[in-house]
Design an enzyme around this catalytic site. Structure first.
Site, PDB file in Angstrom:
ATOM      1  N   LYS A   1       0.919  -1.537  -0.214  1.00  0.00           N
ATOM      2  CA  LYS A   1      -0.239   0.402   0.096  1.00  0.00           C
ATOM      3  C   LYS A   1       0.651   1.357  -0.051  1.00  0.00           C
ATOM      4  O   LYS A   1       1.976   1.048   0.917  1.00  0.00           O
ATOM      5  CB  LYS A   1      -0.679   0.206   1.159  1.00  0.00           C
ATOM      6  CG  LYS A   1      -2.136   1.005   1.236  1.00  0.00           C
ATOM      7  CD  LYS A   1      -3.257   0.767  -0.235  1.00  0.00           C
ATOM      8  CE  LYS A   1      -4.757   1.142   0.449  1.00  0.00           C
ATOM      9  NZ  LYS A   1      -5.379  -0.006   0.054  1.00  0.00           N
TER      10      LYS A   1
ATOM     11  N   GLY B   1     -20.104   6.435   3.908  1.00  0.00           N
ATOM     12  CA  GLY B   1     -19.568   6.995   2.430  1.00  0.00           C
ATOM     13  C   GLY B   1     -19.965   6.611   1.570  1.00  0.00           C
ATOM     14  O   GLY B   1     -20.111   6.010   1.224  1.00  0.00           O
TER      15      GLY B   1
ATOM     16  N   GLY C   1     -18.010   7.624  -1.342  1.00  0.00           N
ATOM     17  CA  GLY C   1     -17.093   7.904  -2.568  1.00  0.00           C
ATOM     18  C   GLY C   1     -17.314   7.084  -3.428  1.00  0.00           C
ATOM     19  O   GLY C   1     -18.400   6.530  -3.629  1.00  0.00           O
ATOM     20  N   ASN C   2     -15.940   6.404  -4.506  1.00  0.00           N
ATOM     21  CA  ASN C   2     -16.600   4.926  -5.508  1.00  0.00           C
ATOM     22  C   ASN C   2     -17.266   4.290  -5.294  1.00  0.00           C
ATOM     23  O   ASN C   2     -18.163   4.036  -5.741  1.00  0.00           O
ATOM     24  CB  ASN C   2     -15.052   5.088  -5.429  1.00  0.00           C
ATOM     25  CG  ASN C   2     -14.520   5.006  -6.957  1.00  0.00           C
ATOM     26  OD1 ASN C   2     -15.636   4.529  -7.686  1.00  0.00           O
ATOM     27  ND2 ASN C   2     -13.713   4.294  -7.478  1.00  0.00           N
TER      28      ASN C   2
ATOM     29  N   GLY D   1     -18.962   3.347  -1.775  1.00  0.00           N
ATOM     30  CA  GLY D   1     -20.480   3.486  -1.945  1.00  0.00           C
ATOM     31  C   GLY D   1     -21.229   4.181  -2.375  1.00  0.00           C
ATOM     32  O   GLY D   1     -22.045   3.885  -2.471  1.00  0.00           O
TER      33      GLY D   1
HETATM   34  N1  GLU Z   1      -7.026   0.409  -3.275  1.00  0.00           N
HETATM   35  C1  GLU Z   1      -7.837  -1.038  -3.735  1.00  0.00           C
HETATM   36  C2  GLU Z   1      -8.118  -1.731  -2.226  1.00  0.00           C
HETATM   37  O1  GLU Z   1      -7.744  -1.762  -0.861  1.00  0.00           O
HETATM   38  C3  GLU Z   1      -8.052  -1.267  -4.686  1.00  0.00           C
HETATM   39  C4  GLU Z   1      -5.922  -2.515  -4.695  1.00  0.00           C
HETATM   40  C5  GLU Z   1      -5.790  -2.818  -5.935  1.00  0.00           C
HETATM   41  O2  GLU Z   1      -5.936  -3.040  -6.790  1.00  0.00           O
HETATM   42  O3  GLU Z   1      -4.260  -2.976  -6.260  1.00  0.00           O
HETATM   43  O4  GLU Z   1      -8.174  -3.073  -2.198  1.00  0.00           O
END
Ligand code: GLU
Length: 411
Positions: free
Chosen positions: A103, A214, A216-217, A219
């Protein structure tokens, strides 16, 4: 109070007891393999230079290259990205795709940046991270407050640096440069399949009521998908306010309103409440689609729903999780409920590698199969170990990661 990452580590300790893992194994699973911290200098529109702190935590790559999103948010810290990278590791294992967990993030409020400033920040981030990522090393993607446009800038910067095309280095890209159909709404679509499995498992009727915290994208897409499928979406909330309507909101109208005004409030025909009121509205299912630590021991008592679905990562603190369990609330954890996003990211990578692109229906069919299978596997472990869905997901994921580490001779 434990930090988010300490909370993630405590979860692992509980798995250790169930799986009887030895101390060497657990210690290898307890920490990221690598954490990179970078200082990003960005020229602002007024000619001044701001310095932002960025991170990438690469947690585990036993099952495949590191994988996970990048968030732009003022609350980003090293501790937070470490926790999120651990959860990505468990997520890719639960849904059984050949990827590890990572991350990234930048501590910034992107709402305060112009489009040009945002682009320069995105390019600076990827320049700083370029030596550590690659299609078979670590593959970033969108997360909180990042989107396809940002992924497009990042891909472009990376390809300029390496001097050749490498679309598989990043997922969640715009369709015109190697993105995948479905990816935009994949997290919500995946959660929909999970909710469908949940309603079958517990014999919930059609017209089940849902509240979504929530907008956003994740929700907003989920609200639309659920409403289209006949669920009554009775409440939605963003960070400013909640809207409630006993017999179901007009989700299409609300999404339009939010797009135009940037807010939920003043929506005609709905009852407007403070943002936190969403937790206590009467609904069968409460979906948590915002940030970490939304439900904690101080407010868990307010939850009236019988089921919680975690579309966000880590929205329930470990303490509140135990208290909800005692109260008989069933929590479908993030590491199962929100894996739709990373699953379609994987399909995006496969398409990039093959340089051949699938149709929407083909991707949806693959996603549905993967999600239903993951739910079934977690439900099986939940029964076998007589535990929560969260612990069952952890046990399944850790077992798979440990197997890969053993097969590599690392344990
Ligand atoms: N950010 C998204 C998650 O937390 C997607 C991560 C990704 O597609 O690599 O699962």
């Amino acid at each position: 109070m434990a930090t988010v990452f300490e909370g993630a580590q405590q979860q692992l300790r509980a798995v250790q007891n169930i799986l009887k893992l030895d101390e060497t194994t657990i210690r290898q699973l307890m920490h990221p393999k690598r954490v990179v911290e970078v200082a990003l200098s960005v020229k602002m529109d007024d000619g001044s230079v701001n310095v932002y702190t960025g991170y990438r935590s690469q947690y585990n790559d036993a099952r495949g290259p590191f994988k996970g999103g990048i968030r732009f948010h003022p609350s980003v810290t090293a501790d937070e990205v470490k926790a999120l990278s651990a959860w990505m590791t468990w997520k890719t294992a639960v849904v059984d795709i050949p990827l590890g967990g990572a991350k990234g993030g930048v501590a910034v409020d992107p709402k305060k940046l112009s489009s040009g400033e945002l682009e320069r920040l995105s390019r600076a981030y990827i320049r700083a991270l370029a030596p550590f990522i690659g299609p078979d090393i670590d593959i970033p993607a969108p997360d909180v407050s990042t989107d396809p446009r940002i992924m497009g800038w990042m891909l472009d910067e990376y390809e300029e640096i390496i001097g050749r095309k490498a679309p598989g280095v990043i997922t969640g890209k715009p369709l015109s440069i190697g993105g995948s159909l479905v990816r935009e709404y994949a997290t919500a679509q995946g959660a929909f399949f999970v909710i469908d499995e949940l309603t079958r498992q517990y014999h919930l009727s059609k017209g089940t009521t849902v509240a979504i915290q929530g907008f956003g994208n994740g929700g907003s897409f989920l609200a639309q998908i659920l409403a289209d499928a006949g669920y009554a979406v009775v409440a939605v909330a963003d960070s400013q306010s909640s809207l409630y309507k006993e017999d179901g909101l007009d989700v299409t109208e609300i999404i339009k309103h939010k797009k135009v005004t940037g807010a939920l409030k003043n929506c005609v025909g709905c009852e407007a409440l403070p943002s936190e009121a969403i937790l206590s509205v009467p609904a069968d299912i409460l979906v948590l689609a915002a940030l970490e630590n939304t439900i904690h021991s101080g407010n868990q008592r307010e939850v009236r729903a019988k089921y919680i679905v975690e579309l966000a990562n880590g929205p329930v603190t470990p303490e509140a999780d135990g208290q909800l369990f005692e109260r008989g609330v069933i929590v479908v954890p993030d590491i199962l409920a929100n894996v739709g996003g990373v699953t379609v990211s994987y399909y995006e990578q496969v398409q990039n590698a093959a340089n051949f692109y699938w149709e929407e229906q083909e991707i949806l069919a693959m996603l549905e199969k993967a999600m239903r299978r993951a739910f079934g596997a977690v439900a099986l472990y939940q029964e076998r170990y007589n535990t929560t869905y969260r612990m069952a997901g952890y046990v399944l994921a850790v077992e798979r990661v440990v197997r890969a580490m053993r097969d590599r001779g690392r344990l």
